[in-house]
Design a protein around this motif. Structure first.
Motif, mmCIF file in Angstrom:
data_model
loop_
_atom_site.group_PDB
_atom_site.id
_atom_site.type_symbol
_atom_site.label_atom_id
_atom_site.label_comp_id
_atom_site.label_asym_id
_atom_site.label_seq_id
_atom_site.Cartn_x
_atom_site.Cartn_y
_atom_site.Cartn_z
ATOM 1 N N GLY A 223 -13.004 -3.580 -4.927
ATOM 2 C CA GLY A 223 -13.219 -3.482 -3.485
ATOM 3 C C GLY A 223 -14.641 -3.184 -3.079
ATOM 4 N N SER B 277 0.849 -1.197 0.000
ATOM 5 C CA SER B 277 0.000 0.000 0.000
ATOM 6 C C SER B 277 0.880 1.241 0.000
ATOM 7 N N LYS C 135 -7.570 3.187 -3.819
ATOM 8 C CA LYS C 135 -6.211 2.772 -4.162
ATOM 9 C C LYS C 135 -5.594 3.613 -5.279
ATOM 10 N N ASN D 154 -10.621 0.355 -7.611
ATOM 11 C CA ASN D 154 -11.031 0.829 -6.291
ATOM 12 C C ASN D 154 -10.498 2.250 -6.090
ATOM 13 N N TYR E 48 -12.282 -8.064 2.675
ATOM 14 C CA TYR E 48 -12.280 -7.268 1.446
ATOM 15 C C TYR E 48 -13.247 -7.869 0.426
ATOM 16 N N TRP F 127 -8.197 -8.812 -3.876
ATOM 17 C CA TRP F 127 -7.389 -7.715 -3.327
ATOM 18 C C TRP F 127 -6.080 -7.646 -4.096
ATOM 19 N N ARG G 271 -8.175 -7.210 5.153
ATOM 20 C CA ARG G 271 -8.104 -7.843 3.844
ATOM 21 C C ARG G 271 -8.944 -9.117 3.788
ATOM 22 N N ASP H 32 -9.884 -5.334 -9.339
ATOM 23 C CA ASP H 32 -10.006 -5.022 -7.912
ATOM 24 C C ASP H 32 -10.810 -3.738 -7.787
ATOM 25 N N GLU I 178 1.840 -11.990 -0.096
ATOM 26 C CA GLU I 178 0.664 -12.035 0.769
ATOM 27 C C GLU I 178 0.492 -13.409 1.427
#
Length: 307
Positions: free
Chosen positions: A204, A24, A282, A279, A75, A79, A72, A202, A111
């Motif tokens: 979201g 992020s 982001k 999203n 989410y 993601w 997350r 994505d 992740e």
């Protein structure tokens, strides 16, 4: 050097560490700012500003990641990391590792790791920190860090593709892809896609999924070759741009606001995955964000007019 000068010199490195741990841009920038506050508030000057600041930003990022993991899990939809257009930290000796580690594919593999495994992998494998420095940064023994790294490597290698495309091949393939996209050439698009290509978006839950998960070269080519000409009719444009070190583009509405980003995974001479981030949460670091819902309504109106 003053504290400010030392910190500013190391800021690109600190951001790059934090971004790879967190995925992020906003959270990485916050972690770097918190690191500065700790450095500025320290009554003594550390023997090594790099060691002190790297350890501080790593520990802050680990704490943030632990809380982010909970969010997350809730989410909506896939993601993806926040798109990064350029990595502020450059090191010719680590150029390949740096470029590979910031790709969407690599960040999604990260992740899978625990926060500690992720931090150890990033510090050791990407930035080539010595084990003593890694141990100090994560607050574990060197032996424990070696074990964490073994586990992290195992997870990363299990998910890595077998073939890597060189930069020139990726660039040429991406140029052909965007030419075909602009002209709505479905056959031209299909020829560039792997048989099992995926198109994934994505949103979201905060934007229309212009690219819900679509599988297979024919399906993906048809969606792209149909949707972009409709978007073009309402003055949506795109500019090719590296996204997370991979070929990609930024899409904008008629007012120049950011609608979404698109990134291509190119492997073995074909496009394997196409990821879009729409999203709005982001995209703010890239500039003013478009109203994706309004664009979606216009696209649907344009489709109805054609039918």
């Amino acid at each position: 050097m003053s504290k400010v000068e030392e910190f500013e010199e190391l800021r690109p490195l600190l951001f790059s560490i934090a971004y790879r741990i967190l995925g992020s841009v906003g959270e990485a920038e916050d972690a770097v700012q918190e690191t500065w506050l700790r450095f500025d508030g320290s009554s003594t000057r550390p023997a090594s500003a790099k060691a002190f600041l790297s350890a501080a930003v790593t520990r802050i990022s680990i704490d943030v990641l632990r809380s982010a993991r909970v969010r997350r899990e809730e989410y909506v939809g896939p993601w993806f990391p926040e798109p990064l257009l350029s990595d502020p930290y450059q090191d010719p000796a680590q150029a390949v590792e740096l470029a590979d580690s910031v790709s969407m594919a690599a960040l999604l593999l990260l992740e899978r790791l625990s926060p500690l495994e992720r931090a150890v992998f990033v510090l050791r494998e990407v930035f080539a920190f010595e084990f003593g420095e890694v141990a100090a940064a994560v607050g574990r023994s060197e032996a424990a860090c070696r074990q964490l790294l073994v586990r992290a490597r195992r997870h990363m290698e299990a998910g890595r593709p077998r073939f890597e495309a060189d930069r020139q091949e990726r660039h040429e393939l991406a140029t052909r892809f965007f030419d075909a996209l602009k002209s709505g050439d479905v056959d031209g698009l299909r020829d560039l896609l792997a048989a099992d290509v995926q198109l994934v978006g994505d949103g979201g839950g905060k934007a229309p999924q212009l690219a819900k998960a679509v599988m297979g070269a024919q399906n993906v080519a048809r969606v792209l070759g149909t949707v972009y000409p409709l978007m073009s009719r309402i003055d949506v444009t795109f500019e090719p741009h590296e996204v997370n070190g991979q070929p990609g583009a930024i899409f904008r509405d008629r007012d120049g606001k950011v609608l979404h980003t698109l990134a291509l995974d190119v492997l073995d001479g074909q496009i394997q995955t196409i990821r879009t981030v729409i999203n709005p949460d982001k995209l703010g670091h890239l500039g003013p964000v478009a109203d994706a819902w309004a664009v979606d309504r216009e696209v649907k109106q344009a489709r109805r007019r054609m039918n």
